[in-house]
Scaffold this motif. Structure first.
Motif, short mmCIF file in Angstrom:
data_model
loop_
_atom_site.label_atom_id
_atom_site.label_comp_id
_atom_site.label_asym_id
_atom_site.label_seq_id
_atom_site.Cartn_x
_atom_site.Cartn_y
_atom_site.Cartn_z
N GLY A 259 42.33 40.94 26.05
CA GLY A 259 41.48 41.36 24.95
C GLY A 259 41.41 40.33 23.83
O GLY A 259 40.41 40.25 23.11
N GLU A 306 39.39 38.83 33.29
CA GLU A 306 38.81 39.55 32.16
C GLU A 306 38.90 41.04 32.42
O GLU A 306 39.01 41.49 33.57
CB GLU A 306 37.35 39.14 31.95
CG GLU A 306 36.47 39.40 33.16
CD GLU A 306 35.13 38.69 33.08
OE1 GLU A 306 34.94 37.88 32.15
OE2 GLU A 306 34.28 38.95 33.95
N SER A 313 37.64 47.11 27.42
CA SER A 313 37.49 45.80 26.79
C SER A 313 37.22 45.96 25.30
O SER A 313 37.78 45.22 24.47
CB SER A 313 36.33 45.03 27.45
OG SER A 313 36.14 43.77 26.82
N HIS A 345 31.62 41.25 21.50
CA HIS A 345 31.81 42.15 22.64
C HIS A 345 30.47 42.65 23.16
O HIS A 345 30.22 42.65 24.37
CB HIS A 345 32.69 43.32 22.22
CG HIS A 345 32.76 44.41 23.24
ND1 HIS A 345 33.45 44.29 24.43
CD2 HIS A 345 32.21 45.67 23.26
CE1 HIS A 345 33.32 45.40 25.14
NE2 HIS A 345 32.57 46.25 24.45
#
Length: 455
Positions: A259, A306, A313, A345
């Motif tokens: 993150g 990821e 996320s 994001h």
């Protein structure tokens, strides 16, 4: 019965299984997936109007306590005649399973055992026991026995080559959060750009998306759902993960490292301050993390890692660091402070949605059959958001920009400059741009899509 949203294929599969059970072909159905993906809603919806028992196992209960609760559920949901046959509780799970098989011989019966992994606390060999009873006793019954679990890794171990349920179920289906396009069904009237933000915050979880209020702005929704004490988006991440992961394995530290923007294995290990091989592999197999390689790179190339789930996320990259401040009543200040992280994001989610849109264009025939779509990068040299390769040539060169307006001549020039690092250009090479809003267009060599087009 109310119309179900989004799980039409799964509901149809359950209907087919029920028809077979009614005809004397006993059905063992296993549905699994992390919390909030809609397993319980699907099965309670399916159970309406049918002779059914729905039982949810609880955490940390003994086998005797679980059996007593199961007996109570059977008696309450099937009526006094069946309650009299039980005579209180069951001596063990073998007796309980044999009982429901016996009472389904003359009348079809749906039995749902929800959150089966929780039964392992009191009965570690539950899957082996169920498999043995099913093999020996189910032949004459008209039962649909449905097992569910939110502990993804435990369920997949049960179903794997060494698991007690290996090759026993008639139906095995993993339920994952909805994709960007499919989740639109939960917010069909939301303006496209607002929907991108809703999906970036909520992910593909039905309950999250249904709590997003179309009458409010994205900022107002975020304030209510993520930046107020007890907000659903603030607290749900840990609930989802705790059902599946033992925190002693350091999973939270690895996800927190991801993150923060760390993506290489060595740097993740350094940030998490632990060995990560097993932890990272389990997160990947459970679908929380994905390994990404440039399109066309060999499988042996070192991947970047990821968080695969947009909501998780969002939580780990935007909310986690300041969750305590939000719970302490400082959510409005935190929301303004993390605005840059939030926009980054959303831009990443928009990029992923653009790649998904390109894949759907290929499926529909608007792009050539056989085109492979992905992303591409070369560290510190160049990066392409959406690359399409056809016959080892660059057929599509695309970029996703979270802004209004179409591509400028400078955008086109910069993107074309990246061709120097890519496979040779296809004779019909197209540049493709995705932006938040604007006027979409298409020429022989250039396409422009908006968020509205993507949906």
């Amino acid at each position: 019965m109310d119309q179900i949203v989004g799980r039409v294929a799964e509901l149809q599969e359950l209907e087919r299984s029920w028809q077979k059970a009614q005809q004397g072909e006993p059905q063992l159905v296993v549905l699994w997936g992390r919390r909030r993906v809609g397993k319980t809603y699907l099965l309670t919806h399916f159970a309406e109007g049918r002779r059914a028992v729905y039982f949810t196992a609880t955490r940390q209960d003994s086998e005797d306590r679980q059996l007593a609760r199961f007996a109570g559920s059977v008696a309450e949901q099937l009526g006094e005649d069946v309650a009299d046959l039980i005579g209180g509780s069951f001596s063990d799970w073998e007796a309980a399973l044999r009982f429901v098989l016996r009472i389904s011989v003359e009348q079809p019966l749906l039995v749902v055992l929800d959150e089966v992994p929780r039964l392992l606390t009191g009965r570690a060999d539950f899957a082996d026991l169920l498999s043995a009873v099913w093999e020996a006793r189910s032949r004459d019954s008209r039962i649909l026995l449905a097992l569910t679990g939110s502990a993804v890794s435990v369920m997949e171990q049960m179903l794997g080559p060494d698991g007690g349920l290996h090759r026993r179920p008639t139906v095995e289906r993993r339920l994952d959060p909805f994709s960007f396009a499919d989740a639109r069904a939960f917010q069909p009237a939301l303006p496209a750009a607002d929907y991108v933000q809703a999906y970036a915050a909520c992910g593909g979880y039905p309950l999250h998306l249904q709590r997003w209020d179309p009458a409010l702005t994205p900022a107002e929704n975020l304030q209510h759902l993520a930046f107020e004490p007890g907000g659903m988006l603030l607290r749900d991440a840990m609930d989802i993960l705790s059902e599946d992961l033992d925190w002693r394995g350091g999973y939270e530290r690895v996800l927190a490292a991801l993150g923060s923007g760390v993506r290489r294995r060595s740097r993740i290990a350094s940030r998490a301050q632990q060995r990560i091989d097993y932890t990272l592999d389990r997160l990947r197999r459970a679908g929380y993390v994905r390994a990404a390689r440039p399109l066309g790179a060999p499988a042996t190339a070192d991947p970047l890692y990821e968080i695969a789930d947009p909501y998780l996320s969002y939580w780990f990259s935007v909310l986690r660091e300041d969750a305590d401040l939000v719970e302490g009543g400082q959510g409005q200040a935190v929301r303004h402070r993390v605005e840059g992280r939030w926009q980054s994001h959303v831009a990443r989610v928009f990029e992923e949605a653009a790649r998904d849109h390109a894949v759907r264009l290929a499926r529909s025939g608007e792009l050539p059959i056989g085109i492979a779509v992905g992303r591409w990068w070369r560290d510190e040299v160049a990066e392409v958001d959406v690359l399409g390769l056809l016959d080892d040539q660059t057929r599509l060169l695309g970029e996703a920009k979270w802004r209004d307006g179409g591509p400028t001549s400078r955008d086109q020039h910069v993107l074309a400059g990246k061709l120097a690092y890519l496979p040779p250009a296809h004779p019909e090479l197209e540049q493709v741009f995705w932006t938040r809003a604007g006027k979409s267009s298409a020429t022989a060599k250039l396409r422009h899509y908006t968020a509205e087009d993507m949906l």
